[in-house]
Design a protein around this motif. Sequence first.
Motif, short mmCIF file in Angstrom:
data_model
loop_
_atom_site.label_atom_id
_atom_site.label_comp_id
_atom_site.label_asym_id
_atom_site.label_seq_id
_atom_site.Cartn_x
_atom_site.Cartn_y
_atom_site.Cartn_z
N MET A 170 31.22 -13.58 28.20
CA MET A 170 30.63 -14.71 27.98
C MET A 170 31.17 -15.42 27.04
O MET A 170 31.21 -15.44 25.68
CB MET A 170 29.08 -14.34 27.65
CG MET A 170 28.35 -15.28 27.08
SD MET A 170 26.57 -15.53 26.06
CE MET A 170 26.06 -14.25 27.21
N TYR A 171 31.51 -17.22 27.44
CA TYR A 171 32.01 -17.81 27.28
C TYR A 171 31.58 -19.29 27.35
O TYR A 171 31.50 -19.84 28.90
CB TYR A 171 33.53 -17.66 27.42
CG TYR A 171 34.39 -19.21 26.43
CD1 TYR A 171 34.37 -19.18 25.36
CD2 TYR A 171 34.57 -19.97 27.57
CE1 TYR A 171 35.38 -20.21 24.87
CE2 TYR A 171 35.64 -21.36 27.26
CZ TYR A 171 36.44 -21.12 25.83
OH TYR A 171 36.81 -22.17 25.75
N GLY A 228 21.43 -7.86 16.64
CA GLY A 228 21.60 -9.15 15.54
C GLY A 228 20.82 -9.86 16.93
O GLY A 228 21.44 -10.31 17.60
N ALA A 229 22.35 -11.27 15.86
CA ALA A 229 22.03 -12.41 17.10
C ALA A 229 23.85 -13.18 16.43
O ALA A 229 23.86 -12.55 15.43
CB ALA A 229 21.49 -13.64 16.26
N TRP A 230 24.76 -14.19 17.17
CA TRP A 230 25.80 -14.37 17.42
C TRP A 230 24.96 -15.84 17.08
O TRP A 230 24.47 -16.29 19.20
CB TRP A 230 26.49 -13.86 18.43
CG TRP A 230 26.96 -12.79 17.80
CD1 TRP A 230 28.06 -12.09 17.28
CD2 TRP A 230 26.20 -11.40 18.33
NE1 TRP A 230 28.26 -11.39 17.19
CE2 TRP A 230 26.73 -9.84 17.74
CE3 TRP A 230 25.19 -10.94 19.09
CZ2 TRP A 230 26.42 -9.07 18.13
CZ3 TRP A 230 24.51 -9.56 18.38
CH2 TRP A 230 25.18 -9.04 18.18
N LEU A 231 26.04 -16.80 16.95
CA LEU A 231 25.99 -18.47 17.32
C LEU A 231 27.54 -18.16 18.13
O LEU A 231 28.90 -18.49 17.08
CB LEU A 231 26.29 -19.16 16.11
CG LEU A 231 25.88 -20.74 16.41
CD1 LEU A 231 25.09 -21.09 16.75
CD2 LEU A 231 26.61 -21.85 14.92
N LEU A 232 27.80 -18.54 19.45
CA LEU A 232 29.17 -18.91 20.34
C LEU A 232 29.29 -19.81 20.70
O LEU A 232 29.06 -21.27 21.18
CB LEU A 232 28.72 -18.71 21.58
CG LEU A 232 28.56 -17.09 21.58
CD1 LEU A 232 27.90 -16.59 22.93
CD2 LEU A 232 29.90 -16.31 19.94
N ALA A 258 34.00 -16.20 22.25
CA ALA A 258 33.02 -15.72 23.14
C ALA A 258 32.49 -14.74 22.42
O ALA A 258 32.68 -13.54 21.70
CB ALA A 258 34.34 -15.03 24.39
N LEU A 259 31.75 -13.84 23.50
CA LEU A 259 30.90 -12.58 22.98
C LEU A 259 31.30 -11.62 24.60
O LEU A 259 31.09 -11.80 25.40
CB LEU A 259 29.55 -12.99 22.66
CG LEU A 259 28.42 -11.88 22.48
CD1 LEU A 259 29.20 -11.53 20.65
CD2 LEU A 259 27.34 -12.12 22.36
N ARG A 306 30.44 -19.92 31.52
CA ARG A 306 31.77 -19.13 32.21
C ARG A 306 31.70 -17.80 31.53
O ARG A 306 32.51 -17.37 30.47
CB ARG A 306 33.31 -19.70 31.87
CG ARG A 306 33.02 -21.73 32.94
CD ARG A 306 32.81 -21.81 33.80
NE ARG A 306 32.35 -22.75 34.54
CZ ARG A 306 32.26 -22.98 34.41
NH1 ARG A 306 30.73 -22.48 34.37
NH2 ARG A 306 31.69 -25.02 34.74
N SER A 307 31.66 -16.80 32.46
CA SER A 307 31.18 -15.19 32.17
C SER A 307 32.53 -14.14 32.95
O SER A 307 32.72 -14.79 34.20
CB SER A 307 29.86 -15.04 32.68
OG SER A 307 28.86 -15.40 31.36
N ALA A 308 33.46 -13.25 32.79
CA ALA A 308 33.68 -12.50 33.49
C ALA A 308 32.54 -11.40 33.24
O ALA A 308 32.68 -10.67 32.21
CB ALA A 308 35.24 -12.75 32.66
#
Length: 252
Positions: free
Chosen positions: A35-36, A49-53, A58-59, A78-80
């Motif tokens: 994920m980007y 958990g939690a992430w701030l992008l 990217a995640l 924009r996901s791959a």
Amino acid sequence: MREFPLDASPVVARSFHYEDGQRQEPHSHERIQLMYSPTGIMRVMTEDGAWLLAPMRALWIPPGVAHEVRMVGQVTMRSAFIKAGAAPWLWKETCALDVDPLMRELILALNQPVARHGPVQRLSAELLLNLLAGTERQHRQLPLPFDRRLRKVCTAVLQAPGNDDTLEQWGERMGASARTLARHMKDETGMSFHQWRLQVRIDEGICRLLQGQSVVNVARALGYASASAFVYMFRNVMGVSPTRYLEQIAGG
């Protein structure tokens, strides 16, 4: 119904546009999701958990991992979606990755209609997979507790990072002693409630600063009496000032 056809390419790109404040409800995918977004901020939460992008991260989300996404600012996701067999190393945990210029351009190229089929798609996907295999994972995340009462407390703090209520005050609402909540917090996240809330404020501060807000306004929104108090807290935890930290993550 399958999410991807059986004969789909090993790497499938999909694009989405979201307005500020929009949300993806909790969901999962049958493939790995990279994920980007080159614009806006994405807040991603899983059970763990939690992430701030920000646009330089990217995640990597493994298959079957339920996740929820909240958008801050306009987001052009924009996901791959990667077939497990195409990534032999197969990281099994959700993790953030730093996106260098080449990786960014490959992700964006895969999401262009002209590159979704044929040799351009195949070569771009192959190069992206090779880059990913050699990328170092970023383990910094915000752990979330499993205790039902603490989860409610943490969710409330995530929604209002400036909240300064003590564990005693939260305990009265949740029907638990502050000591019990503190013990669960340490056991389940490895952090004290104070440390955890500071990290939430740092992440929120970074998010707001990346949107162009002033340090003064960020400090006020997070409950600090002055900009210098926020900068002091940030430097104590992160080792550098907010301005220097933003320069570092932008490659400055």
